[in-house]
Design a protein around this motif. Structure first.
Motif, PDB file in Angstrom:
ATOM      1  N   ALA A  55       0.839  -1.202   0.000  1.00  0.00           N
ATOM      2  CA  ALA A  55       0.000   0.000   0.000  1.00  0.00           C
ATOM      3  C   ALA A  55       0.876   1.254   0.000  1.00  0.00           C
ATOM      4  O   ALA A  55       0.599   2.224  -0.714  1.00  0.00           O
ATOM      5  CB  ALA A  55      -0.934   0.002   1.209  1.00  0.00           C
ATOM      6  N   GLU A  56       1.940   1.232   0.791  1.00  0.00           N
ATOM      7  CA  GLU A  56       2.848   2.380   0.838  1.00  0.00           C
ATOM      8  C   GLU A  56       3.561   2.548  -0.500  1.00  0.00           C
ATOM      9  O   GLU A  56       3.751   3.671  -0.975  1.00  0.00           O
ATOM     10  CB  GLU A  56       3.847   2.204   1.974  1.00  0.00           C
ATOM     11  N   LEU A  57       3.939   1.449  -1.131  1.00  0.00           N
ATOM     12  CA  LEU A  57       4.569   1.503  -2.447  1.00  0.00           C
ATOM     13  C   LEU A  57       3.595   2.114  -3.460  1.00  0.00           C
ATOM     14  O   LEU A  57       3.973   2.976  -4.253  1.00  0.00           O
ATOM     15  CB  LEU A  57       4.978   0.097  -2.888  1.00  0.00           C
ATOM     16  N   ALA A  58       2.336   1.686  -3.418  1.00  0.00           N
ATOM     17  CA  ALA A  58       1.324   2.221  -4.333  1.00  0.00           C
ATOM     18  C   ALA A  58       1.153   3.720  -4.123  1.00  0.00           C
ATOM     19  O   ALA A  58       1.076   4.488  -5.089  1.00  0.00           O
ATOM     20  CB  ALA A  58      -0.007   1.499  -4.124  1.00  0.00           C
ATOM     21  N   GLN A  59       1.108   4.143  -2.870  1.00  0.00           N
ATOM     22  CA  GLN A  59       0.938   5.560  -2.566  1.00  0.00           C
ATOM     23  C   GLN A  59       2.105   6.375  -3.121  1.00  0.00           C
ATOM     24  O   GLN A  59       1.913   7.467  -3.650  1.00  0.00           O
ATOM     25  CB  GLN A  59       0.833   5.760  -1.049  1.00  0.00           C
ATOM     26  N   LYS A  60       3.288   5.833  -3.020  1.00  0.00           N
ATOM     27  CA  LYS A  60       4.489   6.570  -3.390  1.00  0.00           C
ATOM     28  C   LYS A  60       4.746   6.581  -4.895  1.00  0.00           C
ATOM     29  O   LYS A  60       5.180   7.585  -5.448  1.00  0.00           O
ATOM     30  CB  LYS A  60       5.686   5.962  -2.663  1.00  0.00           C
ATOM     31  N   TYR A  61       4.469   5.471  -5.597  1.00  0.00           N
ATOM     32  CA  TYR A  61       4.913   5.336  -6.977  1.00  0.00           C
ATOM     33  C   TYR A  61       3.827   5.163  -8.032  1.00  0.00           C
ATOM     34  O   TYR A  61       4.095   5.326  -9.217  1.00  0.00           O
ATOM     35  CB  TYR A  61       5.887   4.157  -7.103  1.00  0.00           C
ATOM     36  N   LEU A  62       2.615   4.758  -7.652  1.00  0.00           N
ATOM     37  CA  LEU A  62       1.588   4.492  -8.650  1.00  0.00           C
ATOM     38  C   LEU A  62       0.668   5.685  -8.828  1.00  0.00           C
ATOM     39  O   LEU A  62       0.425   6.445  -7.894  1.00  0.00           O
ATOM     40  CB  LEU A  62       0.768   3.261  -8.270  1.00  0.00           C
ATOM     41  N   HIS A  63       0.174   5.837 -10.053  1.00  0.00           N
ATOM     42  CA  HIS A  63      -0.757   6.911 -10.367  1.00  0.00           C
ATOM     43  C   HIS A  63      -1.668   6.442 -11.488  1.00  0.00           C
ATOM     44  O   HIS A  63      -1.461   5.365 -12.076  1.00  0.00           O
ATOM     45  CB  HIS A  63      -0.001   8.184 -10.776  1.00  0.00           C
ATOM     46  N   LYS A  64      -2.675   7.232 -11.784  1.00  0.00           N
ATOM     47  CA  LYS A  64      -3.605   6.877 -12.851  1.00  0.00           C
ATOM     48  C   LYS A  64      -2.815   6.593 -14.128  1.00  0.00           C
ATOM     49  O   LYS A  64      -1.939   7.359 -14.518  1.00  0.00           O
ATOM     50  CB  LYS A  64      -4.586   8.029 -13.089  1.00  0.00           C
ATOM     51  N   GLY A  65      -3.110   5.448 -14.753  1.00  0.00           N
ATOM     52  CA  GLY A  65      -2.446   5.067 -15.986  1.00  0.00           C
ATOM     53  C   GLY A  65      -1.235   4.163 -15.805  1.00  0.00           C
ATOM     54  O   GLY A  65      -0.753   3.585 -16.773  1.00  0.00           O
ATOM     55  N   SER A  66      -0.723   4.035 -14.568  1.00  0.00           N
ATOM     56  CA  SER A  66       0.446   3.175 -14.334  1.00  0.00           C
ATOM     57  C   SER A  66       0.164   1.751 -14.796  1.00  0.00           C
ATOM     58  O   SER A  66      -0.916   1.212 -14.556  1.00  0.00           O
ATOM     59  CB  SER A  66       0.797   3.131 -12.841  1.00  0.00           C
ATOM     60  N   LEU A  67       1.163   1.135 -15.452  1.00  0.00           N
ATOM     61  CA  LEU A  67       1.058  -0.253 -15.891  1.00  0.00           C
ATOM     62  C   LEU A  67       1.677  -1.135 -14.814  1.00  0.00           C
ATOM     63  O   LEU A  67       2.827  -0.919 -14.419  1.00  0.00           O
ATOM     64  CB  LEU A  67       1.794  -0.449 -17.226  1.00  0.00           C
ATOM     65  N   VAL A  68       0.894  -2.107 -14.310  1.00  0.00           N
ATOM     66  CA  VAL A  68       1.369  -2.961 -13.226  1.00  0.00           C
ATOM     67  C   VAL A  68       1.028  -4.423 -13.483  1.00  0.00           C
ATOM     68  O   VAL A  68       0.096  -4.752 -14.213  1.00  0.00           O
ATOM     69  CB  VAL A  68       0.775  -2.546 -11.852  1.00  0.00           C
ATOM     70  N   TYR A  69       1.827  -5.281 -12.851  1.00  0.00           N
ATOM     71  CA  TYR A  69       1.577  -6.722 -12.788  1.00  0.00           C
ATOM     72  C   TYR A  69       1.196  -6.996 -11.344  1.00  0.00           C
ATOM     73  O   TYR A  69       1.920  -6.618 -10.418  1.00  0.00           O
ATOM     74  CB  TYR A  69       2.851  -7.485 -13.168  1.00  0.00           C
ATOM     75  N   ILE A  70       0.044  -7.627 -11.142  1.00  0.00           N
ATOM     76  CA  ILE A  70      -0.461  -7.928  -9.801  1.00  0.00           C
ATOM     77  C   ILE A  70      -0.667  -9.427  -9.676  1.00  0.00           C
ATOM     78  O   ILE A  70      -1.278 -10.040 -10.549  1.00  0.00           O
ATOM     79  CB  ILE A  70      -1.827  -7.246  -9.544  1.00  0.00           C
TER      80      ILE A  70
END
Length: 139
Positions: A55-70
């Motif tokens: 969650a902290e990683l998402a808050q710090k580095y992810l934003h609308k449009g980010s491409l991720v593997y979950i």
């Protein structure tokens, strides 16, 4: 396992005991040809929930449009609304997250905090595989 783009910036909250939880919509798109040879794209939306370090990683580095593997598991919740109707929600609870956006070294990230922090000095085991290509990815 899902690969997709965030539909909006993660909504991050901290519960009692400073436990972080992030929630965001993830769009995955499947493209295929129909019988006539026409290219068809279908987009599916998933609700992703990340806990603690992720969650902290998402808050710090992810934003609308980010491409991720979950990687994660499905969790279905149910409740009754104000009118007494039973409601259901199915969410993906993420156990692993890999950011797939291309890194732009030297360029400022549009949502950076300006503190000079980088992925390399984030300081959590949750992101140890970010700079190493995974052999398990399907592309």
């Amino acid at each position: 396992m899902l690969i997709g783009n965030l539909g909006r910036d993660p909504d991050v909250q901290f519960l009692e005991g400073n436990i972080g939880v992030a929630k965001f919509p993830l769009a995955t798109t499947e493209t295929f040809k129909d019988r006539a040879g026409k290219l068809i794209s279908q987009t599916e939306w998933h609700t992703v929930v990340l806990w603690r370090g992720l969650a902290e990683l998402a808050q710090k580095y992810l934003h609308k449009g980010s491409l991720v593997y979950i990687e994660g598991r499905l969790r279905t919740r149910s409740w009754e609304d104000k009118e007494g109707n039973k409601k259901f929600a199915t969410e993906v609870v993420g156990d692993n997250l890999i950011m797939l956006d291309k890194r732009t070294d030297g360029a400022s990230h549009p949502h950076s905090s300006g503190t000079g922090d980088s992925i390399e000095n984030f300081g959590t085991g949750d992101i140890s595989s970010l700079n190493e290509p995974s052999q398990d990815l399907p592309f």
